[in-house]
Design a protein around this motif. Sequence first.
Motif, mmCIF file in Angstrom:
data_model
loop_
_atom_site.group_PDB
_atom_site.id
_atom_site.type_symbol
_atom_site.label_atom_id
_atom_site.label_comp_id
_atom_site.label_asym_id
_atom_site.label_seq_id
_atom_site.Cartn_x
_atom_site.Cartn_y
_atom_site.Cartn_z
ATOM 1 N N UNK A 137 20.404 59.208 34.291
ATOM 2 C CA UNK A 137 19.192 58.591 34.847
ATOM 3 C C UNK A 137 19.304 57.069 34.907
ATOM 4 N N UNK A 138 19.986 56.466 33.951
ATOM 5 C CA UNK A 138 20.212 55.021 34.026
ATOM 6 C C UNK A 138 21.071 54.672 35.234
ATOM 7 N N UNK A 139 22.079 55.464 35.509
ATOM 8 C CA UNK A 139 22.925 55.252 36.685
ATOM 9 C C UNK A 139 22.111 55.369 37.967
ATOM 10 N N UNK A 140 21.077 56.162 37.928
ATOM 11 C CA UNK A 140 20.232 56.397 39.090
ATOM 12 C C UNK A 140 19.204 55.275 39.281
ATOM 13 N N UNK A 141 19.087 54.394 38.276
ATOM 14 C CA UNK A 141 18.174 53.264 38.379
ATOM 15 C C UNK A 141 16.849 53.456 37.682
ATOM 16 N N UNK A 142 16.692 54.546 36.923
ATOM 17 C CA UNK A 142 15.423 54.834 36.259
ATOM 18 C C UNK A 142 15.328 54.137 34.904
ATOM 19 N N UNK A 143 14.109 54.076 34.368
ATOM 20 C CA UNK A 143 13.897 53.658 32.990
ATOM 21 C C UNK A 143 14.002 54.885 32.101
ATOM 22 N N UNK A 144 14.679 54.726 30.958
ATOM 23 C CA UNK A 144 14.873 55.856 30.055
ATOM 24 C C UNK A 144 14.342 55.502 28.667
ATOM 25 N N UNK A 145 13.482 56.357 28.155
ATOM 26 C CA UNK A 145 12.922 56.209 26.819
ATOM 27 C C UNK A 145 13.479 57.345 25.947
ATOM 28 N N UNK A 146 13.940 56.995 24.760
ATOM 29 C CA UNK A 146 14.573 57.958 23.861
ATOM 30 C C UNK A 146 13.842 57.941 22.525
ATOM 31 N N UNK A 147 13.577 59.132 21.993
ATOM 32 C CA UNK A 147 13.147 59.255 20.607
ATOM 33 C C UNK A 147 14.077 60.253 19.924
ATOM 34 N N UNK A 148 14.592 59.859 18.748
ATOM 35 C CA UNK A 148 15.554 60.698 18.039
ATOM 36 C C UNK A 148 15.513 60.321 16.563
ATOM 37 N N UNK A 149 15.471 61.329 15.688
ATOM 38 C CA UNK A 149 15.451 61.032 14.252
ATOM 39 C C UNK A 149 16.860 60.945 13.657
#
Length: 325
Positions: free
Chosen positions: A20-32
């Motif tokens: 998705x970053x390659x596609x130009x989108x904003x990416x939000x991640x949550x991970x413990x």
Amino acid sequence: MRILITGGAGFIGSHLAEAYLKQGDEVYVIDDLSTGSLDNLAHLQANEEYAKRLFVHVDTILNHDILLQMIGTCDVVFHMAAAVGVQYILDNPLRSIRINIRGTEMVLDLCAKFKKKVLIASSSEVYGKHLHAPLVETDNIIYGPSSKFRWSYAASKLMDEFTALAHHRENGLEAIVVRFFNTVGPRQTGTYGMVIPRLVSQALTGKDLTVYGDGEQSRTFTYVEDVVKAVMLLVKHPEAAGEVFNIGGVEEISIKDLAYKIVEKVGSSSQVKLIPYEEAFPADFEDMQRRLPSIEKLKNLTGYAPTTDLNAILDKVIEFFRNKK
């Protein structure tokens, strides 16, 4: 578009974030980071262009306030956070159940509240003890007894599916369920019982390749970039909501033959060693002898078909582990 990936520092989640970053989108991640790692995102954070559009939160999906904020912010949610790997589930049964059921319930409730499209990552484990092939999304489910904790994971993922589909039926939530079949590729480790990275690592270090049982149990394997392509196609398709889709490979192989193939590809002097299940796992472990998916439903809707065969998958994983040295 703003994309939220729960479990985005994990193996599949990090590849999805990259796409998705390659596609130009904003990416939000949550991970413990219980099974994921910030190392999986380090190359993305080091990219000046991507870093401006990548937002990483180290936290549990059971933190309602953080989840509320992130789901409210984003347009599409990929719920990839879950307990993963046979060994991890056997070692942490209660935590696995809580994350898989309570965490998914929270994600779905908030997606329904904000009317956000959500893709729920389920597993081929939900099929249970079937021996026939190929496995079709409408097949009945056959589990072992509750004393065998292997089935707690399968049951919890099945409850995730029921909850997602119930939200779709009652609230009109655009929820899509995918059942992954043995996804493999770079950044996956053998730590939690993932068979290909474990066997490749053993072959490269000259250790015996440990195969459990008689080695005749069979699986298919799917390259992670093919999986990412499939889920991205599904979230764009208007007819995918309220449906369950298998995502898997089409080349069936026994684990014993897989081990010998890896030894040959690596050019290793390692031996393949069969280890009885009772020596490798607790008494409450139970395995499935065969797991081959039908992907006709996915193909008919989206035109998807995997493009990376097993030989290419193994070559890519071997190259990844060699470069890690």
